[in-house]
Scaffold this active site. Structure first.
Site, PDB file in Angstrom:
ATOM      1  N   TYR A 288       0.851  -1.187   0.000  1.00  0.00           N
ATOM      2  CA  TYR A 288       0.000   0.000   0.000  1.00  0.00           C
ATOM      3  C   TYR A 288       0.891   1.242   0.000  1.00  0.00           C
ATOM      4  O   TYR A 288       1.796   1.375   0.832  1.00  0.00           O
ATOM      5  CB  TYR A 288      -0.892   0.001   1.241  1.00  0.00           C
ATOM      6  CG  TYR A 288      -2.035   0.963   1.117  1.00  0.00           C
ATOM      7  CD1 TYR A 288      -3.222   0.579   0.512  1.00  0.00           C
ATOM      8  CD2 TYR A 288      -1.934   2.270   1.578  1.00  0.00           C
ATOM      9  CE1 TYR A 288      -4.279   1.458   0.378  1.00  0.00           C
ATOM     10  CE2 TYR A 288      -2.985   3.156   1.447  1.00  0.00           C
ATOM     11  CZ  TYR A 288      -4.158   2.744   0.849  1.00  0.00           C
ATOM     12  OH  TYR A 288      -5.193   3.622   0.709  1.00  0.00           O
ATOM     13  N   TYR A 338      -5.305   5.204  -7.875  1.00  0.00           N
ATOM     14  CA  TYR A 338      -5.588   5.232  -6.442  1.00  0.00           C
ATOM     15  C   TYR A 338      -6.928   4.576  -6.187  1.00  0.00           C
ATOM     16  O   TYR A 338      -7.972   5.205  -6.236  1.00  0.00           O
ATOM     17  CB  TYR A 338      -5.582   6.682  -5.961  1.00  0.00           C
ATOM     18  CG  TYR A 338      -5.870   6.879  -4.485  1.00  0.00           C
ATOM     19  CD1 TYR A 338      -5.039   6.325  -3.522  1.00  0.00           C
ATOM     20  CD2 TYR A 338      -6.938   7.650  -4.057  1.00  0.00           C
ATOM     21  CE1 TYR A 338      -5.286   6.526  -2.164  1.00  0.00           C
ATOM     22  CE2 TYR A 338      -7.196   7.861  -2.699  1.00  0.00           C
ATOM     23  CZ  TYR A 338      -6.363   7.293  -1.764  1.00  0.00           C
ATOM     24  OH  TYR A 338      -6.613   7.502  -0.431  1.00  0.00           O
TER      25      TYR A 338
END
Lengths: 388, 139
Positions: A288, A338
């Site tokens: 992440y 994203y």
């Protein structure tokens, strides 16, 4: 009774990313990603009996997002549904819930989905597309002190990491540059055609110093869906199964500005134990990356280097294409798209399947995927494998 | 001074004692009556001992910069004349950390660990906003 290899990801759907205005809201993108994932797996909507959703920011007051999606798609007789929010740790958590439910006999084929539509089409006289506005709110004392935006928490962590361990801006920049090189090999990446040098990084504007523009993730419209089913069933479907070998979560409840650490050590311990793997077995890493500092701290927390040594570890370009440790091989959230935790998860599925094209890593038997929410508050880990 | 003032924080019932003390140039934080832990911003429940009883206690106003960021983007017009400005986490001598601004210094000269002391900026008759200056500037 381990869940190792009992379930697999059998379908993946990714809409066009970024300034995509094909749909006016998150639900629209969600329906498209779900259709894409079904087609990818060779399944029909009637095969689904589970719908799990992590709504992005713009689902607004729809607190039953998963049911809204079920209705919109006309899916009947669902046996498992949930709308879940651990921030960026959600996507991997949805997969865990799906795998556990499938193993328990509560569902057989579960769609796990993230969708968001924070960007609005450009209007005359309007500045930008609203991505900053969507993430730039503040109230009360925060507003009085001029603390705005989601960037500030990570900027505080980065500054403290620099103070305690001597991490430098250029070392964070090395992460941004490496991920951009991966994105340049990924046709789906928003920054596919735009190279980034360390000079570009240094010259990019401050967002919240010590974070430059290119330390920060994109803001994207779009949706990603993965379909989880039993390993047995996955073997009969269109695509090579991506086996779920290990799963874990960790949410320490501490203040990461103080600990300079995430929940990864806890989550990794559970997931790696279940998978029966060690760090040296991992071929490809999908972490992440809401910010460069998130990647650096996550590398430390998984033990790829000692705590505090993340800066020197990434400085030589080892995480980029051709390096010894491929990290965020699609360009991540910094340079590709994203989609919260779905960004690392989707790229992990692509790499294990060997569908990475120009960015495919040569050995792709084992992949570790991380999810991270808030300011290093929540953490989830998946170990994915090409064989069970 | 610019005409546009920074966003005035709402004086919620929870924050009223904080702003009352600030008006008199006193920095206070919440203290758990159960375990004595200090906390800010105020909360009903002590996350340490789960007591719901609390009071407000004066603190020295002396501390150090724990971490800080420098804001360059203008999200609110009041800060158009302020950028670049520093938003910091201040660790008070008493151990509790609070968000604030560090003023009276070039933000790029600020360092983690730098000693600071509280000062107040009057926003209106009700709100005296606590901020911090380098402790070296003897008050």
């Amino acid at each position: 009774m381990s869940l190792r290899g009992k379930t697999a990801i059998a379908g993946l759907g990714i809409t066009k990313m970024g300034k995509n205005y094909a749909h006016s809201n998150a639900l629209g993108f969600a329906t498209e990603a779900l259709e894409l994932a079904l087609a990818d797996a060779g399944l029909l909507r009637s095969d689904l009996d589970g719908v799990l959703v992590n709504p992005g920011l713009t689902w607004g007051s729809d607190v039953m997002a998963s049911y809204t999606l079920q209705q919109a798609m006309g899916i009947r007789n669902v046996r498992l549904t949930a709308t879940t929010n651990l921030g960026g740790a959600s996507a991997a958590a949805l997969v865990m819930h799906a795998a556990m439910a499938i193993d328990a006999g509560m569902a057989s084929t579960v769609a796990c989905l993230f969708a968001d539509a924070p960007l609005k089409p450009p209007r005359p006289n309007a500045k930008g597309t609203g991505g900053g506005a969507a993430y730039g709110f503040a109230r009360g004392l925060d507003a009085a002190y001029g603390l705005y935006g989601a960037n500030s928490g990570y900027a505080m962590v980065a500054q403290r990491h620099m103070h305690v361990y001597g991490t430098t801006s250029d070392q964070l920049g090395a992460i941004a540059v490496a991920e951009r090189k991966w994105a340049n090999l990924n046709p789906m990446a928003e920054f596919h055609r735009e190279p980034l040098t360390i000079e570009d990084y240094r010259n990019s504007r401050w967002v919240a110093e010590p974070l430059h523009l290119y330390d920060c993730c994109l803001v994207s419209n779009g949706a990603v869906c993965v379909i989880v089913t039993s390993a047995e069933r996955a073997r009969d479907l269109k695509k090579p199964p991506v086996y779920i070998l290990g799963m874990g979560q960790g949410h320490p409840g501490d203040d990461p500005v103080e600990t300079l650490s995430s929940g990864a050590p806890m989550a990794k311990q559970t997931a790696f134990k279940m998978a029966g793997v060690e760090l040296k077995d991992i071929d490809v890493v999908e972490f992440y990356d809401c910010y460069t500092i998130t990647v650096l701290i996550t590398l430390e927390d998984y033990g790829f280097c000692a705590k505090g040594e993340g800066g020197p570890f990434v400085a030589d370009g080892r995480i980029g294409p051709g390096g010894s440790l491929p990290v965020n091989t699609g360009g991540g959230q910094l340079s590709a798209y994203y989609m919260w935790g779905m960004t690392p998860l989707s790229e992990g599925v692509i790499q294990i399947r060997g569908e990475g094209g120009a960015r495919q890593v040569p050995k792709h038997d084992l992949c570790v995927v991380s999810g991270n929410g808030g300011v290093l508050w929540t953490h989830s880990t998946l170990v994915l494998g090409a064989s069970a | 001074m610019a005409e546009i003032v920074r966003p005035i924080p709402e004086i919620t019932p929870e924050l009223r004692p904080f702003f009352e003390a600030s008006k008199n140039g006193q920095l206070v934080v919440q203290k758990c009556n159960g375990c004595g832990a200090l906390r800010f911003p105020p909360r009903r429940l002590c996350a340490n001992c789960l007591s719901r009883e609390s009071s407000w206690t004066p603190v020295s106003g002396e501390g150090e910069v724990y971490s800080f960021i420098i804001m360059h983007r203008v999200y609110h017009p009041a800060f158009a004349t302020q950028v670049p400005y520093a938003v910091a986490t201040i660790k008070l001598k008493e151990g509790v950390r609070m968000l604030s601004n560090v003023i009276g210094i070039d933000p790029h000269a600020i360092r983690c660990g730098m000693p600071v002391r509280v000062c107040f900026e009057k926003l209106n008759d009700e709100v005296n906003l606590p901020m911090f200056r380098p402790a070296a500037d003897a008050a």
